[in-house]
Enzyme design. Structure first.
Site, mmCIF file in Angstrom:
data_model
loop_
_atom_site.group_PDB
_atom_site.id
_atom_site.type_symbol
_atom_site.label_atom_id
_atom_site.label_comp_id
_atom_site.label_asym_id
_atom_site.label_seq_id
_atom_site.Cartn_x
_atom_site.Cartn_y
_atom_site.Cartn_z
ATOM 1 N N TYR A 206 7.707 17.559 11.399
ATOM 2 C CA TYR A 206 8.655 16.712 11.525
ATOM 3 C C TYR A 206 10.184 17.130 11.375
ATOM 4 O O TYR A 206 10.910 16.375 11.157
ATOM 5 C CB TYR A 206 8.441 15.703 10.422
ATOM 6 C CG TYR A 206 6.919 15.121 10.282
ATOM 7 C CD1 TYR A 206 6.298 14.557 11.274
ATOM 8 C CD2 TYR A 206 6.490 15.168 9.143
ATOM 9 C CE1 TYR A 206 4.893 14.262 11.032
ATOM 10 C CE2 TYR A 206 5.234 14.819 8.878
ATOM 11 C CZ TYR A 206 4.331 14.433 9.917
ATOM 12 O OH TYR A 206 3.121 13.857 9.768
ATOM 13 N N GLY B 280 2.231 5.068 -0.659
ATOM 14 C CA GLY B 280 1.702 6.381 -1.039
ATOM 15 C C GLY B 280 2.787 7.137 -1.361
ATOM 16 O O GLY B 280 3.124 7.709 -2.517
ATOM 17 N N ARG C 132 5.109 19.846 6.930
ATOM 18 C CA ARG C 132 5.912 18.551 7.158
ATOM 19 C C ARG C 132 7.082 19.227 7.800
ATOM 20 O O ARG C 132 7.809 18.614 9.027
ATOM 21 C CB ARG C 132 6.200 17.816 6.161
ATOM 22 C CG ARG C 132 5.025 16.968 5.620
ATOM 23 C CD ARG C 132 5.165 16.221 4.489
ATOM 24 N NE ARG C 132 5.944 14.900 5.246
ATOM 25 C CZ ARG C 132 7.160 14.598 5.136
ATOM 26 N NH1 ARG C 132 8.153 15.517 4.665
ATOM 27 N NH2 ARG C 132 7.880 13.595 5.905
ATOM 28 N N CYS D 114 1.961 33.489 10.372
ATOM 29 C CA CYS D 114 2.141 34.415 11.750
ATOM 30 C C CYS D 114 2.773 33.157 12.783
ATOM 31 O O CYS D 114 2.119 33.163 13.840
ATOM 32 C CB CYS D 114 1.012 35.185 12.129
ATOM 33 S SG CYS D 114 0.595 36.191 11.075
ATOM 34 N N GLU D 115 3.943 32.625 12.427
ATOM 35 C CA GLU D 115 4.399 31.737 13.355
ATOM 36 C C GLU D 115 5.966 31.913 13.103
ATOM 37 O O GLU D 115 6.588 31.781 12.133
ATOM 38 C CB GLU D 115 3.922 30.282 13.319
ATOM 39 C CG GLU D 115 2.631 30.166 13.559
ATOM 40 C CD GLU D 115 2.275 28.886 14.326
ATOM 41 O OE1 GLU D 115 2.917 28.317 14.817
ATOM 42 O OE2 GLU D 115 0.979 28.664 14.329
ATOM 43 N N TYR E 7 1.780 14.071 0.933
ATOM 44 C CA TYR E 7 1.452 14.576 2.462
ATOM 45 C C TYR E 7 1.573 16.294 2.456
ATOM 46 O O TYR E 7 2.223 16.632 3.466
ATOM 47 C CB TYR E 7 2.374 13.990 3.716
ATOM 48 C CG TYR E 7 2.008 12.431 3.541
ATOM 49 C CD1 TYR E 7 0.567 12.001 3.979
ATOM 50 C CD2 TYR E 7 3.108 11.397 3.212
ATOM 51 C CE1 TYR E 7 0.582 10.665 3.868
ATOM 52 C CE2 TYR E 7 2.753 10.117 3.131
ATOM 53 C CZ TYR E 7 1.591 9.692 3.542
ATOM 54 O OH TYR E 7 1.306 8.284 3.660
ATOM 55 N N GLU F 151 0.774 -1.344 -0.117
ATOM 56 C CA GLU F 151 -0.146 0.014 -0.071
ATOM 57 C C GLU F 151 0.776 1.326 0.193
ATOM 58 O O GLU F 151 0.997 2.008 0.813
ATOM 59 C CB GLU F 151 -0.744 -0.005 1.395
ATOM 60 C CG GLU F 151 -2.202 -0.111 1.258
ATOM 61 C CD GLU F 151 -2.617 -0.704 2.736
ATOM 62 O OE1 GLU F 151 -3.669 -1.307 2.907
ATOM 63 O OE2 GLU F 151 -2.051 -0.161 3.787
#
Ligand code: LLP
Length: 451
Positions: free
Chosen positions: A354, A312, A350, A381-382, A410, A310
């Site tokens: 991560y 991705g 991501r 705004c971060e 993703y 499977e």
């Protein structure tokens, strides 16, 4: 949240874009200093379509799909490749999955609805999820999906009840947690013992539940499933998972006199995010899994089950890129150099989530070496909003088109409207042609649902 301190000793990378190896989409080339993918000039495409923009190399996606299919078909009698649509889904991709003869993994009612709206054959759909709602289960069964991957004892009862009510017998798999620790990021490990997914093997729970499933009306237990995690380079983890699963199938045969005829080993093959990453090839992955299954079956004198995987990420990540326009440049001496682009954590979470690595290039300077170390920050705004942290890039100027490689998996599916940012459009390129497969969101889309 702020960024980790910049490593000021990091050296620039004198490689040119075409030397970035496996991160490049397969049809990438550089003509007169411009990056082309699928025969299309990324600089022109960005100017025509606007940025941020997701771009897919269609020939690359199709090539990887047929590579998976052929790599398994060449080594194993009966196999299927299931595309994990959580990595990327739009209608154009669903059509490609269908045309390339793959099956489709959906992990919720929304992915299922999109597949069905595209006309994807329901019998080739596999339904996943650790908490499928009764409504989602019923939608799937009414549509006639091929397999439901049952994740818990409560869900087993639910599937049985709904199937009984609909007057059908539903083919199911049971998702088993094989207790294999895959070598990957904590948050995307799934096969280890402490997991919200699947039936644990601890205290013989999974084994007992197989007995329950065999006695449950309106369901037919045809297969077992496991998924040990994602972005895995260590092929031995897949071999261990196959061994555990087949040992378990042998126990089921010996204990219950029931032969499981299908085995789904999940996804998880890693890909190159950084130019120096060397993930195993699709062929190597197929070789290890097919050999492991064959050898373990021989050991137990089990007939070979139909084998399914499977993937991705390994089908779409390196085929996809994101294009941005450089809007602001800011140098903090002795700290870091920021290149701000017109997207960020809304189109690629991501990096913030991560600390993922990505390789960037400037599409209009693609023949030049990447002589600076920069952080590509977004417009949100971060402080932690960055797409690329401390990576080499050509000397950037305002208005340059930046291409970030390896964003095909993703990113779109995890995108948000944070700070009112409309999601980018998705363009597929092939043989010199570009087609918009999902249009860019508009401001109206943002408030169209507000009552
Ligand atoms: N099958 C199941 C049951 C899964 O849960 C997944 C991924 C796959 C297949 C596909 O795995 P792949 O071949 O793509 O590794 N958001 C994270 C990845 C989460 C993966 C979730 N499950 C990321 O951006 O890295």
């Amino acid at each position: 949240m702020s960024l980790p301190a910049s490593d000021l000793s990091k050296q620039p990378d004198m490689r040119t874009t075409m030397e970035l190896g496996a991160v490049l989409p397969r049809t990438a080339e550089v003509r007169d200093g411009h990056l082309f993918i699928g025969g299309v000039d990324m600089v022109e495409l960005a100017r025509e379509q606007g940025t941020a923009l997701y771009v897919f190399d269609e020939a690359d996606v199709r090539a990887r799909m047929s590579e998976y299919r052929e790599a398994f078909a060449a080594r194993y009698s009966q196999s299927d490749i299931i595309f994990a649509s959580k990595a990327f889904i739009n209608k154009a991709m669903v059509r490609i999955v269908d045309e390339e003869g793959l099956c489709l993994d959906v992990s919720g009612g929304g992915e299922l609805a999109r597949a069905l709206a595209t006309g994807f054959p329901a019998e080739r759909v596999f339904v996943h999820g650790n908490n499928k709602t009764p409504a989602e289960l019923e939608e799937a069964m009414r549509a006639g999906v091929g397999r439901i991957v049952v994740d818990s004892r409560i869900e087993l009862a639910r599937v049985s009840e709904i199937a009984g009510r609909l007057g059908i017998t539903q083919d199911i798999y049971m998702r088993i947690t094989p207790g294999v620790e895959a070598d990957t990021h904590e948050y995307i490990k799934t096969g280890c013992e402490d997991s919200k997914f699947g039936f644990t093997m601890l205290n013989d729970f999974a084994y007992t539940c197989v007995g329950t499933a065999l006695e449950t009306p309106h369901v037919r237990l045809v297969g077992l499933h496991c998924h040990i995690g994602s972005q895995i380079f260590a092929l031995h983890s897949f071999r261990e998972a196959a061994d555990v699963m087949i040992d378990f199938m042998a126990r089921v045969r010996d204990g219950y006199g029931h032969t499981i005829t299908e085995l789904d080993l999940g996804g998880g093959l890693g890909i190159a995010y950084a130019a120096d990453d060397q993930p195993p090839s699709i062929e190597e992955f197929a070789e290890v899994t097919c050999t492991a299954v064959r050898e373990a079956c021989a050991r137990h004198d089990l007939p070979l089950p139909r084998l399914l995987v499977e993937p991705g990420r390994s089908l779409v990540a390196n085929a996809g890129v994101t294009l941005y326009t450089v809007g602001i440049l800011k140098t903090l001496p002795g700290i870091r150099k920021y290149v701000a682009v017109d997207g960020g954590m809304s189109d690629n979470i991501r990096t913030a989530l991560y600390h993922a690595d990505y390789e960037p290039t400037i599409a209009n300077k693609a023949d030049q070496p990447r002589t600076e170390i920069v952080t590509l920050c977004g417009k949100h705004c971060e402080s932690g909003d960055a797409v690329v942290i401390d990576m080499p890039l050509q000397q950037a100027d305002l208005g340059d088109i930046v291409c970030v490689f390896g964003t095909g998996a993703y990113c779109y599916t995890m995108a948000s409207n944070y700070n009112g940012q409309p999601r980018p459009g998705v363009v597929f390129v092939r043989d010199g042609q570009a087609r918009v497969t999902t249009r860019r969101e508009t401001y109206e889309d943002l408030y169209a649902k507000d009552l």
